[in-house]
Design an enzyme around this catalytic site. Structure first.
Site, PDB file in Angstrom:
ATOM      1  NE  ARG A 101      -5.484 -10.747  -1.605  1.00  0.00           N
ATOM      2  CZ  ARG A 101      -4.615 -11.718  -1.359  1.00  0.00           C
ATOM      3  NH1 ARG A 101      -4.461 -12.702  -2.225  1.00  0.00           N
ATOM      4  NH2 ARG A 101      -3.914 -11.729  -0.245  1.00  0.00           N
ATOM      5  CG  HIS A 128      -0.548  -8.248   1.875  1.00  0.00           C
ATOM      6  ND1 HIS A 128      -1.809  -8.355   2.417  1.00  0.00           N
ATOM      7  CD2 HIS A 128      -0.178  -9.523   1.540  1.00  0.00           C
ATOM      8  CE1 HIS A 128      -2.178  -9.625   2.392  1.00  0.00           C
ATOM      9  NE2 HIS A 128      -1.217 -10.353   1.875  1.00  0.00           N
ATOM     10  CD  GLN A 131       1.582 -12.126   4.984  1.00  0.00           C
ATOM     11  OE1 GLN A 131       0.705 -12.643   4.314  1.00  0.00           O
ATOM     12  NE2 GLN A 131       2.261 -12.791   5.892  1.00  0.00           N
ATOM     13  CG  ASP A 224       6.147 -10.874  -1.984  1.00  0.00           C
ATOM     14  OD1 ASP A 224       5.646 -12.018  -2.049  1.00  0.00           O
ATOM     15  OD2 ASP A 224       5.529  -9.841  -2.329  1.00  0.00           O
ATOM     16  CB  CYS A 264       3.704 -12.800   2.551  1.00  0.00           C
ATOM     17  SG  CYS A 264       3.857 -12.563   0.774  1.00  0.00           S
ATOM     18  NE  ARG A 292      -2.574 -12.496   6.441  1.00  0.00           N
ATOM     19  CZ  ARG A 292      -2.868 -12.550   5.135  1.00  0.00           C
ATOM     20  NH1 ARG A 292      -2.088 -13.218   4.316  1.00  0.00           N
ATOM     21  NH2 ARG A 292      -3.904 -11.900   4.631  1.00  0.00           N
TER      22      ARG A 292
HETATM   23  N1  NVA Z   1       3.391  -9.357  -3.782  1.00  0.00           N
HETATM   24  C1  NVA Z   1       2.491 -10.505  -3.860  1.00  0.00           C
HETATM   25  C2  NVA Z   1       1.964 -10.859  -2.501  1.00  0.00           C
HETATM   26  C3  NVA Z   1       1.083 -12.086  -2.472  1.00  0.00           C
HETATM   27  C4  NVA Z   1       0.501 -12.364  -1.135  1.00  0.00           C
HETATM   28  C5  NVA Z   1       1.354 -10.194  -4.813  1.00  0.00           C
HETATM   29  O1  NVA Z   1       0.824  -9.085  -4.777  1.00  0.00           O
HETATM   30  O2  NVA Z   1       1.022 -11.066  -5.622  1.00  0.00           O
HETATM   31  N1   CP Z   2       0.102 -14.150   1.824  1.00  0.00           N
HETATM   32  C1   CP Z   2      -1.101 -14.094   1.237  1.00  0.00           C
HETATM   33  O1   CP Z   2      -1.782 -13.081   1.258  1.00  0.00           O
HETATM   34  O2   CP Z   2      -1.494 -15.258   0.658  1.00  0.00           O
HETATM   35  P1   CP Z   2      -2.772 -15.460  -0.271  1.00  0.00           P
HETATM   36  O3   CP Z   2      -2.514 -14.740  -1.565  1.00  0.00           O
HETATM   37  O4   CP Z   2      -2.862 -16.950  -0.454  1.00  0.00           O
HETATM   38  O5   CP Z   2      -3.969 -14.902   0.434  1.00  0.00           O
END
Ligand code: NVA
Ligand code: CP
Length: 312
Positions: A101, A128, A131, A224, A264, A292
């Protein structure tokens, strides 16, 4: 060539379907696949915080017979004291796969180019895709299929989730509509790529401004956060920019009566979604979160098998 999963369209429509079929089987029989027996280690590296991704990968890797090595933000030399390419060459000597990540998609591409083990995008600024596998599995479970369904995303069209919905939704044969205010459009190339995929799958990709128009007769409604990780300092400006884009019961009324709602998570009740929608009868967010685990196990098993065939 090692197969990686850096963006949703790294899987063809047929391959995406295979992974989702396997995910459903592993949900039925949790320990049926043991490709990491040994146990072999999978490095799971976080440059941003996480709850679901961290727990689902750690649990899933253990379920597959392996040993997860979780590396939290700031705990490795990667990117700061050592180049991505050098880290990639070290990791491949020890681990079966690398899950990462991070911020820039280019970093993932550099990692993938420098290693013979599969690299999996566990969220970048652009996509992502893990997800989305979970979301598609959830849609299949509740709707029986993905093909031909209309999915409406309301919110930040330029964020990782919106862009992944375009690519993965098109791959799954869905009609994807992204409703977003001016200035938050998805990357033009992503929309072009999604449209090109949709030509083969019977889906479509559209970017709109009006959320009600996007939700008209939709089967699946998603949103989101308006403030993605790394954008915290822009919060006030973003909350102002997305006024009118909250998914509430009035907006949901434009979708089909049996439409499902996905998010998500983490969610901000009262901003991108009203509490009575996310906690209401159309919401399937807890199935989505659980999926997931199953989807990522299937992905890892599929990638490991694909790469074993490649090197055989
Ligand atoms: N768009 C959000 C998704 C979190 C799972 C982010 O990147 O923070
Ligand atoms: N949806 C998701 O990726 O959640 P986290 O940021 O908690 O991993």
């Amino acid at each position: 060539m090692t197969r990686h999963f850096l963006r949703d369209d790294d899987l063809t429509p047929a391959e995406q379907s295979e992974v989702l079929d396997l995910a459903a089987r592993l949900k039925e029989d949790r320990f049926a696949a043991q490709p990491l027996a040994g146990p072999q280690t999978v490095a799971v590296i976080f440059d941003k915080t996480s709850t679901r991704t961290r727990v689902s990968f750690a649990t899933g890797i253990a379920d597959l017979g392996g040993s997860p090595l979780i590396i939290n933000p700031g705990e490795s030399q990667l990117g700061a004291k050592e180049s991505i390419a050098d880290s990639a060459r070290v990791l491949e000597r020890m681990v079966a796969a690398i899950v990462w990540r991070t911020y820039a998609q280019a970093g993932l591409e550099e990692m993938a180019a420098g290693t013979r083990v599969p690299v999996v995008n566990a969220l970048s600024d652009d996509f992502h895709p893990c997800q989305l596998l979970a979301d598609l599995l959830t849609i299949r479970e509740h709707k029986g299929t993905t093909s031909g369904l209309t999915l409406a995303f309301v919110g930040d069209g330029s964020n990782n989730m919106a862009q992944s919905y375009l690519l993965a939704g098109a791959t799954a044969g869905m009609h994807v509509r992204v409703a977003t205010p001016a200035g938050f459009d998805p990357d033009v190339q992503v929309v072009t790529d999604a449209s090109r995929i949709a030509e083969r799958t019977g889906g479509s990709a559209a970017v709109l401004v009006d959320p009600a128009e996007a939700l008209h007769e939709a089967d699946v409604v998603v949103t989101d956060t308006w403030v993605s990780m790394g954008q915290e300092e822009e919060k006030a400006a973003r909350v102002a920019a997305f006024a009118g884009y909250t998914v509430d019961t009035a907006l949901m009324a434009h979708a089909k009566p049996d439409a499902i709602f996905l998010h998500c998570l983490p969610a901000y009740r009262g901003l991108e979604v009203a509490a009575d929608v996310i906690d209401g009868p159309q919401s399937v967010i807890w199935d989505e979160a659980e999926n997931r685990l199953h989807a990522q196990k299937a992905l890892l098993a599929w990638l490991l098998e694909a790469n074993a065939k490649e090197t055989a």
